[in-house]
Design a protein around this motif. Structure first.
Motif, PDB file in Angstrom:
ATOM      1  N   ASP A  29       1.006  -1.058   0.089  1.00  0.00           N
ATOM      2  CA  ASP A  29       0.002  -0.206  -0.028  1.00  0.00           C
ATOM      3  C   ASP A  29       0.439   0.861   0.092  1.00  0.00           C
ATOM      4  O   ASP A  29       0.270   2.308  -0.703  1.00  0.00           O
ATOM      5  CB  ASP A  29      -0.566   0.205   1.088  1.00  0.00           C
ATOM      6  CG  ASP A  29      -1.669  -1.115   1.252  1.00  0.00           C
ATOM      7  OD1 ASP A  29      -2.694  -1.404   0.529  1.00  0.00           O
ATOM      8  OD2 ASP A  29      -1.774  -2.113   2.134  1.00  0.00           O
ATOM      9  N   GLN A  30       2.103   1.327   0.070  1.00  0.00           N
ATOM     10  CA  GLN A  30       3.047   1.990   0.250  1.00  0.00           C
ATOM     11  C   GLN A  30       4.757   1.904   0.481  1.00  0.00           C
ATOM     12  O   GLN A  30       4.561   0.839   0.967  1.00  0.00           O
ATOM     13  CB  GLN A  30       2.996   3.232   1.868  1.00  0.00           C
ATOM     14  CG  GLN A  30       4.029   4.104   2.064  1.00  0.00           C
ATOM     15  CD  GLN A  30       3.236   4.741   4.084  1.00  0.00           C
ATOM     16  OE1 GLN A  30       1.736   5.348   3.691  1.00  0.00           O
ATOM     17  NE2 GLN A  30       3.851   4.389   4.445  1.00  0.00           N
ATOM     18  N   GLU A  70      -2.171  -3.222   6.341  1.00  0.00           N
ATOM     19  CA  GLU A  70      -1.969  -2.529   4.851  1.00  0.00           C
ATOM     20  C   GLU A  70      -0.313  -2.668   5.179  1.00  0.00           C
ATOM     21  O   GLU A  70       0.511  -3.022   5.888  1.00  0.00           O
ATOM     22  CB  GLU A  70      -1.762  -0.820   5.460  1.00  0.00           C
ATOM     23  CG  GLU A  70      -2.920  -0.179   5.634  1.00  0.00           C
ATOM     24  CD  GLU A  70      -2.409   1.269   4.843  1.00  0.00           C
ATOM     25  OE1 GLU A  70      -3.562   1.730   4.079  1.00  0.00           O
ATOM     26  OE2 GLU A  70      -2.351   1.722   5.444  1.00  0.00           O
ATOM     27  N   LYS A  71       0.206  -2.747   4.163  1.00  0.00           N
ATOM     28  CA  LYS A  71       1.542  -3.172   4.224  1.00  0.00           C
ATOM     29  C   LYS A  71       2.866  -2.122   3.263  1.00  0.00           C
ATOM     30  O   LYS A  71       2.336  -1.444   2.639  1.00  0.00           O
ATOM     31  CB  LYS A  71       2.160  -4.104   2.938  1.00  0.00           C
ATOM     32  CG  LYS A  71       1.208  -5.826   3.582  1.00  0.00           C
ATOM     33  CD  LYS A  71       1.160  -6.641   2.683  1.00  0.00           C
ATOM     34  CE  LYS A  71       0.812  -8.225   2.556  1.00  0.00           C
ATOM     35  NZ  LYS A  71      -0.619  -8.966   2.803  1.00  0.00           N
ATOM     36  N   GLY A 117      -2.924   3.549  -6.839  1.00  0.00           N
ATOM     37  CA  GLY A 117      -3.821   3.873  -5.197  1.00  0.00           C
ATOM     38  C   GLY A 117      -2.087   2.976  -4.371  1.00  0.00           C
ATOM     39  O   GLY A 117      -2.685   3.035  -2.982  1.00  0.00           O
ATOM     40  N   LEU A 118      -1.478   3.520  -4.755  1.00  0.00           N
ATOM     41  CA  LEU A 118      -0.013   2.926  -4.039  1.00  0.00           C
ATOM     42  C   LEU A 118       0.531   4.366  -3.555  1.00  0.00           C
ATOM     43  O   LEU A 118       0.532   5.628  -4.112  1.00  0.00           O
ATOM     44  CB  LEU A 118       1.006   2.301  -4.653  1.00  0.00           C
ATOM     45  CG  LEU A 118       2.265   2.213  -3.457  1.00  0.00           C
ATOM     46  CD1 LEU A 118       2.788   0.595  -4.226  1.00  0.00           C
ATOM     47  CD2 LEU A 118       3.320   3.191  -3.973  1.00  0.00           C
ATOM     48  N   ARG A 119       0.687   4.509  -2.004  1.00  0.00           N
ATOM     49  CA  ARG A 119       1.492   6.156  -1.778  1.00  0.00           C
ATOM     50  C   ARG A 119       3.073   5.889  -1.389  1.00  0.00           C
ATOM     51  O   ARG A 119       2.718   4.932  -0.800  1.00  0.00           O
ATOM     52  CB  ARG A 119       0.746   6.248  -0.261  1.00  0.00           C
ATOM     53  CG  ARG A 119      -0.223   7.015  -0.212  1.00  0.00           C
ATOM     54  CD  ARG A 119      -1.373   5.600   0.827  1.00  0.00           C
ATOM     55  NE  ARG A 119      -0.940   5.408   2.124  1.00  0.00           N
ATOM     56  CZ  ARG A 119      -1.278   4.296   2.384  1.00  0.00           C
ATOM     57  NH1 ARG A 119      -2.250   3.410   1.856  1.00  0.00           N
ATOM     58  NH2 ARG A 119      -1.295   4.126   3.822  1.00  0.00           N
ATOM     59  N   SER A 126      -0.067  -4.338  10.792  1.00  0.00           N
ATOM     60  CA  SER A 126       0.400  -3.730   9.754  1.00  0.00           C
ATOM     61  C   SER A 126       1.739  -4.293   9.574  1.00  0.00           C
ATOM     62  O   SER A 126       2.165  -4.862  10.713  1.00  0.00           O
ATOM     63  CB  SER A 126       1.191  -2.533   9.738  1.00  0.00           C
ATOM     64  OG  SER A 126       1.465  -2.110  10.438  1.00  0.00           O
ATOM     65  N   LEU A 160       0.479   3.395   9.115  1.00  0.00           N
ATOM     66  CA  LEU A 160      -0.007   2.528   8.072  1.00  0.00           C
ATOM     67  C   LEU A 160      -0.979   1.866   9.270  1.00  0.00           C
ATOM     68  O   LEU A 160      -1.531   2.458  10.576  1.00  0.00           O
ATOM     69  CB  LEU A 160       0.866   1.690   8.496  1.00  0.00           C
ATOM     70  CG  LEU A 160       1.976   1.814   7.404  1.00  0.00           C
ATOM     71  CD1 LEU A 160       3.014  -0.044   7.590  1.00  0.00           C
ATOM     72  CD2 LEU A 160       1.841   1.465   6.290  1.00  0.00           C
TER      73      LEU A 160
END
Lengths: 164, 423
Positions: free
Chosen positions: B293-294, B375-376, B323-325, B394, B371
């Motif tokens: 996710d990030q 989330e990963k 969608g990825l930060r 996370s 996070l």
């Protein structure tokens, strides 16, 4: 000085983030930190602890950051002694500096059950599991470090040295 | 008697004759460091000890970098206490605001630490300076308080594990892969109480920034220090940083090591530390399907200009996955300006990155990239303990800057080679 209390067990490689997560490091107050002790392991874990309980941990306890807030939080939560399989280096030094008694007991940790009543005499290296009626072998805390503990930690020790 | 690097550097700062591991020596310190989390406790201890002045106002470094720019009122109060103390003690090297950066990138860059130094810091990643041939180690605030007052401390002379890296480093591989390889091999407690000493042709060919990346993570194997010989590259780095009088330092031939490990890096894949410990290391191929996710690029491990250049080479003309930060934090103001001059920041922003100020914030779950549950993140930082970067539910994966940039583009953990040639 000896201690009697119930064993509160945690696992292997318990890091300083698990002991006290970074978000709580905006204070140096022992009671505040104590309230959030092990919040990074399991929220509310500390609610099971009674004043005087003895923390029992697996290998490499206290790995990670140099934050002294970790031993302060354990003390603030009312646990004066940690028995671990082994300790991480910075935590080991920090523990004594803060007045927290640390004893390494290797695989003997595995034989202690959650809630067992323990009696710990750091000076003579005597640990007795009262619930199991069993002695646990242990190296005594060296005199120099006992002196630091007797002064409540390194600050008291240094003050005393400076006072001559 | 032939000496290891650890013994040799300590010998330079003590009157006692160092005979081998286990000996306790009192050592004069080159410098003492604390940050905005650890300095408040150090100040409390310093005052409680009855100390009234620091041993040398030029040699005490106070860097506000963890909760800065201040994230809340409590952290602002803490930084204020450090600022007031610095003023009262006449501390010359106090860093805050626009002058501040991630301490372990900032101090080497300013020439404040260098070859032969013995440094203690109230931060576990103080071992970073081993990349410059300094015996530098993390301690708690109270040990550091005593060191600030006395200018000395005691050390147990560590035994040394020597890690030799041979072979040819494959394209896209970087220093981070080598240190993760080592930690995966010896484990998170594999070097507890010990020194790690790095050498071999791959290390000789490595730049100083890469060596600092490796030294930085010595503590993730429990190590007291992670040491590199100071060679011509180190001296050139020190000189460029404005440090005068730096001299080369190397272990003696015939020095005694507790353990000697050799790693042939030819054909090595990028290494990833998987949740929740830095020794849970797999090759990139084994985890390539993990969607994240990030992505965070920064920190005292990999926030230097070479890391940003590596990331920019992949991100140029490409976008972070939808969608990825993507968060990129240059580690110091100087690195920030250099990245600006080279056009790297524009590349990052065009790729959809948030380019933040120099701060340790996200690395320790402090601020700027926390996070949520489930989330990963893939980060170039140094720790992936459970909940390190936010929610206990996370997950943190660790890798080098190339893998981080490739992962940002792909949306899942990715080998940089897969991105090259792809639009």
């Amino acid at each position: 000085m000896s201690y009697t209390g119930a064993a509160r067990k945690v696992g292997t490689n318990i890091d300083t983030d698990a002991i006290i997560p970074a978000r709580f490091l905006v204070t140096t107050d022992p009671l505040e930190l104590g309230k959030n002790c092990f919040e990074g392991l399991e929220p509310g874990w500390i609610n099971r602890v009674q004043k005087g309980d003895i923390l029992v941990a697996g290998p490499n306890f206290g790995c990670g950051s140099s934050r002294e807030h970790a031993p302060i939080a354990i003390l603030g939560a009312g646990m004066p002694v940690v028995l671990a399989h082994s300790f991480a280096r910075i935590f080991y030094r920090n523990g004594f500096n803060m007045g927290l008694t640390l004893l390494e007991i290797g695989d003997e940790v595995d034989g202690i059950n959650e809630g067992d009543s323990l009696e710990v005499d750091p000076e003579n290296g005597l640990i007795r599991n009262l619930t199991q009626n069993k002695d646990i072998p242990c190296t005594p805390v060296p005199p120099f470090m006992r002196e630091i503990l007797a002064q409540g930690g390194l600050v008291g020790y240094v003050r005393r040295q400076m006072a001559g | 008697m032939p000496q290891t690097l650890a013994e040799k550097i300590l010998q330079g700062r003590t009157e006692e004759s160092i005979t081998g591991p286990g000996q306790i020596v009192r050592t004069r310190l080159s410098s003492v460091l604390a940050n905005d989390i650890t300095a408040p406790l150090a100040i409390k201890s310093f005052e409680a000890m009855g100390a009234t002045k620091v041993f040398d106002p030029e040699k005490v470094f106070l860097v506000c970098d963890h909760f800065t720019p201040n994230k809340d009122i409590d952290s602002a109060q803490q930084v204020k206490a450090v600022r007031d103390f610095a003023r009262k003690m006449g501390v010359v090297h106090f860093y805050d605001g626009g002058e501040s950066g991630v301490e372990h990138a900032l101090l080497p860059e300013l020439g404040l630490v260098g070859p032969g130094d013995v440094v203690v810091g109230a931060d576990s990643h103080t071992c970073t300076y081993g990349g410059l041939g300094a015996f530098a180690t993390g301690m708690g605030s109270t040990d550091v308080a005593a060191a600030m007052a006395l200018g000395e401390t005691w050390f147990k002379v560590p035994s040394t594990i020597r890690a030799t890296f041979t072979g040819t480093l494959p394209e896209h591989l970087e220093a981070k892969d080598l240190i993760l390889l080592l930690i995966g091999k010896i484990g998170v407690a594999g070097a507890t109480y010990k020194a790690l000493e790095f050498d071999g042709p791959v290390i000789a060919a490595m730049d100083v920034e890469g060596r600092m990346t490796m030294a930085n993570m010595a503590i993730e194997a429990g190590g007291k220090v992670g040491l590199f010989a100071a060679d011509d590259k180190t001296l050139a780095y020190a000189q460029a940083a404005g440090r005068t009088g730096a001299t080369a330092i190397a272990p003696d031939p015939g020095a005694v090591y507790e353990q000697e490990l050799t790693f042939d890096v030819s054909g090595l894949s990028p290494q990833i530390a998987c949740p929740h410990l830095p020794d849970n290391v797999r090759s990139v191929e084994e985890v390539a399907d993990v969607a994240v996710d990030q992505v965070v690029i920064g920190s005292c491990t990999n926030g230097r200009i070479s890391d940003l250049r590596r990331a920019a080479a992949l991100l140029k003309g490409r976008k972070a996955a939808k969608g990825l930060r993507l968060i990129i934090l240059p580690a110091t103001p100087l690195i920030y300006k250099q990245a600006l001059r080279e056009g790297l920041l524009e590349i990052f922003m065009d790729a959809g990155a948030v380019v933040g100020p120099p701060t340790c914030g996200p690395c320790l779950g402090g601020h700027m990239g926390i996070l949520a549950s489930g989330e990963k993140v893939l980060a170039t930082t140094n720790r992936n303990f459970k909940g390190r970067m936010g929610s206990l539910e996370s997950e943190v994966y660790l890798a080098g800057a190339g893998v981080a940039a490739a992962t940002a583009i792909a949306g899942h953990i990715c080998h940089p080679a897969e991105i090259v040639g792809r639009k």
